[in-house]
Design an enzyme around this catalytic site. Sequence first.
Site, PDB file in Angstrom:
ATOM      1  N   ASP A 201     -64.535  25.915  34.833  1.00  0.00           N
ATOM      2  CA  ASP A 201     -64.567  27.344  35.179  1.00  0.00           C
ATOM      3  C   ASP A 201     -64.524  28.198  33.898  1.00  0.00           C
ATOM      4  OD1 ASP A 201     -64.024  29.661  37.179  1.00  0.00           O
ATOM      5  OD2 ASP A 201     -62.334  29.791  35.785  1.00  0.00           O
ATOM      6  N   LYS A 205     -67.525  30.845  32.172  1.00  0.00           N
ATOM      7  CA  LYS A 205     -67.279  32.214  31.703  1.00  0.00           C
ATOM      8  C   LYS A 205     -67.593  32.342  30.214  1.00  0.00           C
ATOM      9  CE  LYS A 205     -63.647  32.633  35.212  1.00  0.00           C
ATOM     10  NZ  LYS A 205     -62.234  32.365  35.490  1.00  0.00           N
ATOM     11  N   GLY A 302     -57.819  37.229  42.046  1.00  0.00           N
ATOM     12  CA  GLY A 302     -57.080  37.960  43.082  1.00  0.00           C
ATOM     13  C   GLY A 302     -57.981  38.950  43.791  1.00  0.00           C
TER      14      GLY A 302
END
Length: 436
Positions: A201, A205, A302
Amino acid sequence: MKSIKVGLLGIGTVGAGTFNVLKRNQEEISRRAGHEIEIVMVADLDVARAKELVGDQCAVVNDGNLVVANPEIDIVVELIGGYGIAKDLVLKAIANGKHVVTANKALLAIHGDEIFKAAQDKGVMVAYEAAVAGGIPIIKALREGLTANRIEWIAGIINGTTNFILSEMRDKGLDFDTVLKEAQRLGYAEADPTFDIEGVDAAHKATLMAAIAFGIPVQFDKAHVEGITKLEAVDIRYAEQLGYRIKLLGIAKRTPQGIELRVHPTLIPSKRLIANVEGAMNAVLVQGDAVGATLYYGKGAGAEPTASAVIADLVDIARLADADPAHRVPHLAFQPNSMADTPILPISEVTTSYYLRMPVADEVGVLAKVTSILAESTISIDAMLQKEPALGETQTDIIMLTHQTQEKNVEAAIKKIEALSTVLGKVTKIRLEHLS
Ligand code: HSE
């Protein structure tokens, strides 16, 4: 005021956050965008749950094809994840002339060039602020705020799950497996945490940041990816005694030979601000030639932090939808006909400093043999730590920090060190960055 119509593909955590923030801040968002932004259709396999979330405010369907084909929709927000159905729907949305907002780093890190090319040809935007570091506006900063600079390097804590695990390992002196289980129990780590803990992950990025920092194509396949699964509590402890913390860093660095693109556990001096980013928080440090170092900090995941980034992209598109495509910010920050073919270096060509831990017999001459191997390899020692063996033991650890050298030098030296009869096991190697 023209209303911009949005279709959502997937209404999980981030989708629900987007729906709620748009509704709550509708008036201010419209005043900023110059348009009302309205979600008119949601596609989700769990139609009942989706209906519960959105009430009767918009249509709910179970097939994303109905969203991307809906002529009323201006912008499609893809929050499905992965590169199967998500890729298909994003390409269909583009083909149908719709702008796309996505939080899908995996999709863009692997298929970004194809997707951006399709969008360029069709004259639509693909915006992806939410794909990197959640709520931190790092894409905006790199593409626009820092556009005057020649970016020299980027180093980021861009995975909250692993940062949470490393913080807990350091705080509580626990090992990786114990902390991972606790993180899963608390909901900080997924049931299948592979992409997070193996560094994938973060590498997605870092790949996107490298592309927009240096004007190169997205090349996830050339990134060096190492996670935190093999990290031992003892190394976190020794690092601390030497004045360092261990973080999983995503690094993109320009060098005269090419670009370093790597994700791995890294020692960083404890006094650096970024070394003190703890728990599930993210931070990205960017070094530009004009501005110097700038640091971006915030929540990397989130519902509402990620929604904040998704909606920022919706507002950007709402403002620019009618603009001539040539006057928009290029997808990868550089004009598509000005991309560079600078090579990404293999890890053996990377230059950095190293932490080396060697389990040795507590015998006369062992240290001299190790240091002479390092000297022959022109590897200079920066600091050293050796503990007394525990009571009744004849084995101990020697820890050395090296000055900068090439990875292949260190690998060759480690082979020779491991071949010494007084070295009793594998040498642990962790890269070290001063970030100064
Ligand atoms: N799983 C990621 C993290 C969040 O732990 O930071 C989404 O990229």
